[in-house]
Design a protein around this motif. Sequence first.
Motif, PDB file in Angstrom:
ATOM      1  N   UNK A 121      36.291  42.130  48.936  1.00  0.00           N
ATOM      2  CA  UNK A 121      36.941  43.247  48.262  1.00  0.00           C
ATOM      3  C   UNK A 121      37.559  42.791  46.945  1.00  0.00           C
ATOM      4  N   UNK A 122      38.264  41.659  46.970  1.00  0.00           N
ATOM      5  CA  UNK A 122      38.872  41.142  45.752  1.00  0.00           C
ATOM      6  C   UNK A 122      37.840  40.835  44.683  1.00  0.00           C
ATOM      7  N   UNK A 123      36.743  40.205  45.079  1.00  0.00           N
ATOM      8  CA  UNK A 123      35.694  39.870  44.121  1.00  0.00           C
ATOM      9  C   UNK A 123      35.030  41.130  43.573  1.00  0.00           C
ATOM     10  N   UNK A 124      34.820  42.126  44.427  1.00  0.00           N
ATOM     11  CA  UNK A 124      34.225  43.372  43.953  1.00  0.00           C
ATOM     12  C   UNK A 124      35.142  44.070  42.950  1.00  0.00           C
ATOM     13  N   UNK A 125      36.448  44.078  43.242  1.00  0.00           N
ATOM     14  CA  UNK A 125      37.388  44.706  42.322  1.00  0.00           C
ATOM     15  C   UNK A 125      37.420  43.982  40.979  1.00  0.00           C
ATOM     16  N   UNK A 126      37.320  42.658  41.008  1.00  0.00           N
ATOM     17  CA  UNK A 126      37.248  41.904  39.755  1.00  0.00           C
ATOM     18  C   UNK A 126      36.002  42.296  38.974  1.00  0.00           C
ATOM     19  N   UNK A 127      34.868  42.384  39.675  1.00  0.00           N
ATOM     20  CA  UNK A 127      33.623  42.748  38.994  1.00  0.00           C
ATOM     21  C   UNK A 127      33.716  44.149  38.418  1.00  0.00           C
ATOM     22  N   UNK A 128      34.260  45.079  39.191  1.00  0.00           N
ATOM     23  CA  UNK A 128      34.331  46.476  38.755  1.00  0.00           C
ATOM     24  C   UNK A 128      35.304  46.682  37.602  1.00  0.00           C
ATOM     25  N   UNK A 129      36.449  46.035  37.667  1.00  0.00           N
ATOM     26  CA  UNK A 129      37.516  46.297  36.703  1.00  0.00           C
ATOM     27  C   UNK A 129      37.498  45.340  35.502  1.00  0.00           C
ATOM     28  N   UNK A 130      37.086  44.098  35.715  1.00  0.00           N
ATOM     29  CA  UNK A 130      37.152  43.088  34.650  1.00  0.00           C
ATOM     30  C   UNK A 130      35.762  42.682  34.168  1.00  0.00           C
ATOM     31  N   UNK A 131      34.821  42.607  35.103  1.00  0.00           N
ATOM     32  CA  UNK A 131      33.455  42.267  34.711  1.00  0.00           C
ATOM     33  C   UNK A 131      32.835  41.236  35.632  1.00  0.00           C
ATOM     34  N   UNK A 132      31.484  41.213  35.704  1.00  0.00           N
ATOM     35  CA  UNK A 132      30.788  40.319  36.628  1.00  0.00           C
ATOM     36  C   UNK A 132      30.920  38.846  36.286  1.00  0.00           C
ATOM     37  N   UNK A 133      31.128  38.510  35.007  1.00  0.00           N
ATOM     38  CA  UNK A 133      31.216  37.095  34.648  1.00  0.00           C
ATOM     39  C   UNK A 133      32.497  36.471  35.204  1.00  0.00           C
ATOM     40  N   UNK A 134      33.590  37.196  35.111  1.00  0.00           N
ATOM     41  CA  UNK A 134      34.847  36.700  35.679  1.00  0.00           C
ATOM     42  C   UNK A 134      34.738  36.639  37.199  1.00  0.00           C
ATOM     43  N   UNK A 135      34.181  37.682  37.806  1.00  0.00           N
ATOM     44  CA  UNK A 135      34.028  37.694  39.263  1.00  0.00           C
ATOM     45  C   UNK A 135      33.162  36.530  39.734  1.00  0.00           C
ATOM     46  N   UNK A 136      32.090  36.239  39.001  1.00  0.00           N
ATOM     47  CA  UNK A 136      31.202  35.142  39.384  1.00  0.00           C
ATOM     48  C   UNK A 136      31.905  33.795  39.250  1.00  0.00           C
ATOM     49  N   UNK A 137      32.709  33.632  38.220  1.00  0.00           N
ATOM     50  CA  UNK A 137      33.446  32.383  38.034  1.00  0.00           C
ATOM     51  C   UNK A 137      34.406  32.147  39.205  1.00  0.00           C
ATOM     52  N   UNK A 138      35.079  33.199  39.654  1.00  0.00           N
ATOM     53  CA  UNK A 138      35.997  33.061  40.785  1.00  0.00           C
ATOM     54  C   UNK A 138      35.215  32.810  42.072  1.00  0.00           C
ATOM     55  N   UNK A 139      34.101  33.467  42.220  1.00  0.00           N
ATOM     56  CA  UNK A 139      33.238  33.259  43.383  1.00  0.00           C
ATOM     57  C   UNK A 139      32.810  31.791  43.475  1.00  0.00           C
ATOM     58  N   UNK A 140      32.433  31.220  42.362  1.00  0.00           N
ATOM     59  CA  UNK A 140      32.044  29.805  42.350  1.00  0.00           C
ATOM     60  C   UNK A 140      33.236  28.909  42.651  1.00  0.00           C
ATOM     61  N   UNK A 141      34.399  29.235  42.092  1.00  0.00           N
ATOM     62  CA  UNK A 141      35.595  28.432  42.335  1.00  0.00           C
ATOM     63  C   UNK A 141      35.947  28.407  43.811  1.00  0.00           C
ATOM     64  N   UNK A 142      35.812  29.547  44.486  1.00  0.00           N
ATOM     65  CA  UNK A 142      36.189  29.652  45.897  1.00  0.00           C
ATOM     66  C   UNK A 142      35.059  29.229  46.838  1.00  0.00           C
ATOM     67  N   UNK A 143      33.898  28.866  46.269  1.00  0.00           N
ATOM     68  CA  UNK A 143      32.739  28.463  47.084  1.00  0.00           C
ATOM     69  C   UNK A 143      32.442  29.516  48.150  1.00  0.00           C
ATOM     70  N   UNK A 144      32.513  30.784  47.737  1.00  0.00           N
ATOM     71  CA  UNK A 144      32.286  31.887  48.667  1.00  0.00           C
ATOM     72  C   UNK A 144      31.275  32.845  48.069  1.00  0.00           C
TER      73      UNK A 144
END
Length: 230
Positions: free
Chosen positions: A190-213
């Motif tokens: 949910x958090x990653x989806x909200x980041x993608x929706x509100x801020x953008x997929x590049x930021x969401x992907x960076x956090x996804x990689x950081x969290x290894x999730x």
Amino acid sequence: MHVQIVLFDGFDPLDVVAPYEVLYAGGTASDGAVTVELVSAEGPRDVVSGTGGLMLRATGTLDPARSGLVLVPGASGRVGEPGEVPDTDAESASAWQQDEFIPVLLGRTLTTELPGLLKAAMDNPRITMAAVCGGSLVLATAGLIEGRNATTHHLGLDMLEATGVHAVHARVVDDGDLVTGAGVTSGLDLGLYLLEREIGPRVAHAVEELFAHERRGTTWRAHGQAPAAL
């Protein structure tokens, strides 16, 4: 985007910490475009969770006039019968106890100032409401999402339907200004989806990689052609 994550007595820590860390990291990755705080209906206080008495501190009061995102977690405790109706009578609203049934803990939120604050937040067009797991049931039993599309933990889907909500069996459900996640670990997705929706997929992907999730499950939206019966 400012995010207010709501704490109440008996909350589930993972419902809070998973989206908190994801959204906080999103703020770092976006040079401060996202800020996050823990709040309660009562204001700054130590709030005890339903998991071993673990406490987190709310640093502010839920502000329904502040634009951004409000996120409601579920509760942690003993699992009641699926579809069990929360007990909200005066006796159940007495002192909080460890290891109570989750439906009782969720229902007890109705005896606080939280439902009124959540209604005011949902009436604010500058706020998106989000919920993880039983947080959807907090909104539903308060009568705030009747007729809306939402999800919750799979054990609570029948109860969600019983309140007049269209319960969707999906990992994340996007219903515009209401975005909900399923079981507890879905707070990450949910958090990653909200980041993608509100801020953008590049930021969401960076956090996804950081969290290894890697995000899992379906994100459901009421868009496109409705499926025929299968």
